[in-house]
Structures are given as C-alpha cells and as structure tokens.
Scaffold this motif. Structure first.
Motif, PDB file in Angstrom:
ATOM      1  N   LEU A  25       0.828  -1.201   0.000  1.00  0.00           N
ATOM      2  CA  LEU A  25       0.000   0.000   0.000  1.00  0.00           C
ATOM      3  C   LEU A  25       0.858   1.246   0.000  1.00  0.00           C
ATOM      4  CD1 LEU A  25      -1.333   0.751   3.541  1.00  0.00           C
ATOM      5  CD2 LEU A  25       0.001  -1.298   3.082  1.00  0.00           C
ATOM      6  N   GLN A  26       0.312   2.271  -0.618  1.00  0.00           N
ATOM      7  CA  GLN A  26       0.979   3.578  -0.619  1.00  0.00           C
ATOM      8  C   GLN A  26       0.090   4.558   0.140  1.00  0.00           C
ATOM      9  OE1 GLN A  26       3.008   4.398  -4.505  1.00  0.00           O
ATOM     10  NE2 GLN A  26       2.277   2.335  -4.985  1.00  0.00           N
ATOM     11  N   CYS A  27      -0.885   5.171  -0.540  1.00  0.00           N
ATOM     12  CA  CYS A  27      -1.782   6.058   0.222  1.00  0.00           C
ATOM     13  C   CYS A  27      -2.778   5.248   1.045  1.00  0.00           C
ATOM     14  CB  CYS A  27      -2.519   7.016  -0.713  1.00  0.00           C
ATOM     15  SG  CYS A  27      -3.925   6.271  -1.564  1.00  0.00           S
ATOM     16  N   GLY A  28      -3.046   4.024   0.620  1.00  0.00           N
ATOM     17  CA  GLY A  28      -3.922   3.139   1.382  1.00  0.00           C
ATOM     18  C   GLY A  28      -5.399   3.245   1.038  1.00  0.00           C
ATOM     19  N   TYR A  29      -5.733   4.146   0.104  1.00  0.00           N
ATOM     20  CA  TYR A  29      -7.172   4.343  -0.138  1.00  0.00           C
ATOM     21  C   TYR A  29      -7.840   3.112  -0.748  1.00  0.00           C
ATOM     22  CZ  TYR A  29     -11.390   7.010  -0.608  1.00  0.00           C
ATOM     23  OH  TYR A  29     -12.671   7.463  -0.442  1.00  0.00           O
ATOM     24  N   CYS A  30      -7.120   2.454  -1.653  1.00  0.00           N
ATOM     25  CA  CYS A  30      -7.713   1.279  -2.306  1.00  0.00           C
ATOM     26  C   CYS A  30      -7.594   0.030  -1.442  1.00  0.00           C
ATOM     27  CB  CYS A  30      -7.026   1.013  -3.638  1.00  0.00           C
ATOM     28  SG  CYS A  30      -5.332   0.373  -3.453  1.00  0.00           S
ATOM     29  N   CYS A  88      -6.049   0.972  -8.265  1.00  0.00           N
ATOM     30  CA  CYS A  88      -5.153   1.634  -7.316  1.00  0.00           C
ATOM     31  C   CYS A  88      -4.663   2.907  -7.986  1.00  0.00           C
ATOM     32  CB  CYS A  88      -3.977   0.719  -6.973  1.00  0.00           C
ATOM     33  SG  CYS A  88      -2.736   1.536  -5.941  1.00  0.00           S
ATOM     34  N   ARG A  89      -5.076   4.046  -7.455  1.00  0.00           N
ATOM     35  CA  ARG A  89      -4.690   5.307  -8.100  1.00  0.00           C
ATOM     36  C   ARG A  89      -3.209   5.603  -7.904  1.00  0.00           C
ATOM     37  NH1 ARG A  89      -8.115   9.384  -4.129  1.00  0.00           N
ATOM     38  NH2 ARG A  89      -6.950   8.907  -2.242  1.00  0.00           N
ATOM     39  N   CYS A  90      -2.577   4.913  -6.952  1.00  0.00           N
ATOM     40  CA  CYS A  90      -1.125   5.045  -6.789  1.00  0.00           C
ATOM     41  C   CYS A  90      -0.383   4.088  -7.707  1.00  0.00           C
ATOM     42  CB  CYS A  90      -0.717   4.759  -5.344  1.00  0.00           C
ATOM     43  SG  CYS A  90      -1.486   5.843  -4.137  1.00  0.00           S
TER      44      CYS A  90
HETATM   45  S1  FES Z   1      -2.352   2.652  -2.462  1.00  0.00           S
HETATM   46 FE1  FES Z   1      -3.133   4.589  -3.072  1.00  0.00          FE
HETATM   47  S2  FES Z   1      -4.896   4.052  -4.194  1.00  0.00           S
HETATM   48 FE2  FES Z   1      -3.882   2.180  -3.936  1.00  0.00          FE
END
Ligand code: FES
Ligand code: FES
Length: 183
Positions: free
Chosen positions: A118-123, A155-157
């Motif tokens: 995960l990066q931003c974690g939103y997805c 995943c937008r990241c």
């Molecule tokens: S980790 Fe950022 S949207 Fe998937």
C-alpha cells in the motif's frame, strides 16, 4: 414504515418534500446483528459508513469502477456501492474492520504490510476484501489469477506489483485462510 416529511431550504424559498417510506433491514455485520430503518434507496456502502460508522470501506468513484467499496456478502466480494442496504437483508457482511482478530492482523493484511502493498492506502481495504474472496475461491492462485481477479479494483497510486506480491504471499503462507477469518 413511518412516512416522514422533511423541510428543505434552498436559498430563500422553502419546499416540503416527501421522504420515501423507511424500510427495516436486518443483517449481520462483522459478526454483530444489526437492525435499522433505512431509506429504500440507501446504498450498502453508505449504510456501513454512516449508519454503522464503519468507515474503513471507502468510496472512490461514482461509476462502480474502482472497487474501493468492496466488502464480503455471504463470503463473496461485492462492490457495496452497487447494492442497496435493503438488498443485504439477512446476509452476513464482512468489512475490513471484521478481519483482524484480537489485535492480530489478518494474514492478507500482514502480507500487505510485509510486501509494501500500500501507498496512500485508499484502495487497500477494497483490495484486501477482494483478495480474501479470491483466495477462498482459488486457494493456490497464479499471478495471472490474481491480476484477473483484481481487475475490478483500481489503485490510483498504481501500486499493483506489490499488491499482487502481497496476494501471492498471503496464499503461500496460508494455503487455506479458513472460515471465520473473513476470507
Ligand atoms: S495505495 Fe493509493 S490508491 Fe492504492
Ligand atoms: S466506490 Fe464502489 S466501485 Fe468505486
């Protein structure tokens, strides 16, 4: 089924609009029985987030395309923005909050942590729930199985590589993720 009325104000004018009749809905969410009166048009994702306060399930689009809202409905992944709360009547719903047990991360969550999934974690909640459903269906998936199984989750990241690694690691470390673990 009480009919309710609400006064809406728009600028200086006020308009009385009739609210839809509330319907009673009962379901089990993360092992707890829930029963509420809801508007017939209320989406399951909003029921989970706003009525139950389970905000781990995210809303990432309004086109049913991102998968951030994925939960398990009777063990199968669904996009909870595509289901009305009343359609979940008598079902068993698992959200991301229902995975960790006694403070221990679920194996899929742990695999995400170890593989930088995960990066931003939103997805992430939606990805984890989709993988839980996928591994239940295919306990020993190939990379291709995982990529195809996650086609509905964006995943937008663009961190797909590590998400797939995490899913493979979860499958390897727990050939069967077992009943009662949400996956
Ligand atoms: S980790 Fe950022 S949207 Fe998937
Ligand atoms: S919020 Fe449900 S698919 Fe995007």
């Amino acid at each position: 089924m009480a009919e309710r009325h609400r006064l809406q104000r728009t600028g200086k004018s006020s308009v009385t609009v009739k609210k839809e009749s509330a319907l009673r809905v009962e379901m089990t969410v993360n092992g707890q029985r829930q029963a509420h009166e809801v508007e017939p048009r209320l989406l399951l994702v909003h029921y989970l987030r706003e009525t139950l306060g389970l905000t781990g399930t995210n809303v990432g689009c309004d086109t049913t395309s991102c998968g951030a809202c994925t939960v398990l409905l009777d063990g199968e992944s669904v996009k909870s923005c595509t289901v009305l709360a009343v359609q979940a009547e008598a079902t068993d719903v698992t959200t991301i909050e229902g995975l960790a047990q006694n403070g221990d991360l679920h194996p899929i969550q742990e695999a995400f942590r170890q593989n930088h999934g995960l990066q931003c974690g939103y997805c992430t909640p939606g990805m984890v729930m989709a993988i839980a459903s996928l591994l239940k269906e295919i306990p020993d998936p190939t990379e291709r199985d995982i990529r195809e199984g996650l086609e509905g989750n964006l995943c937008r990241c663009t961190g797909y590589h590590n998400i797939v690694r995490a899913a493979l690691a979860a499958a390897r470390s727990h050939g069967s993720l077992g009943e009662g673990s949400g996956g």
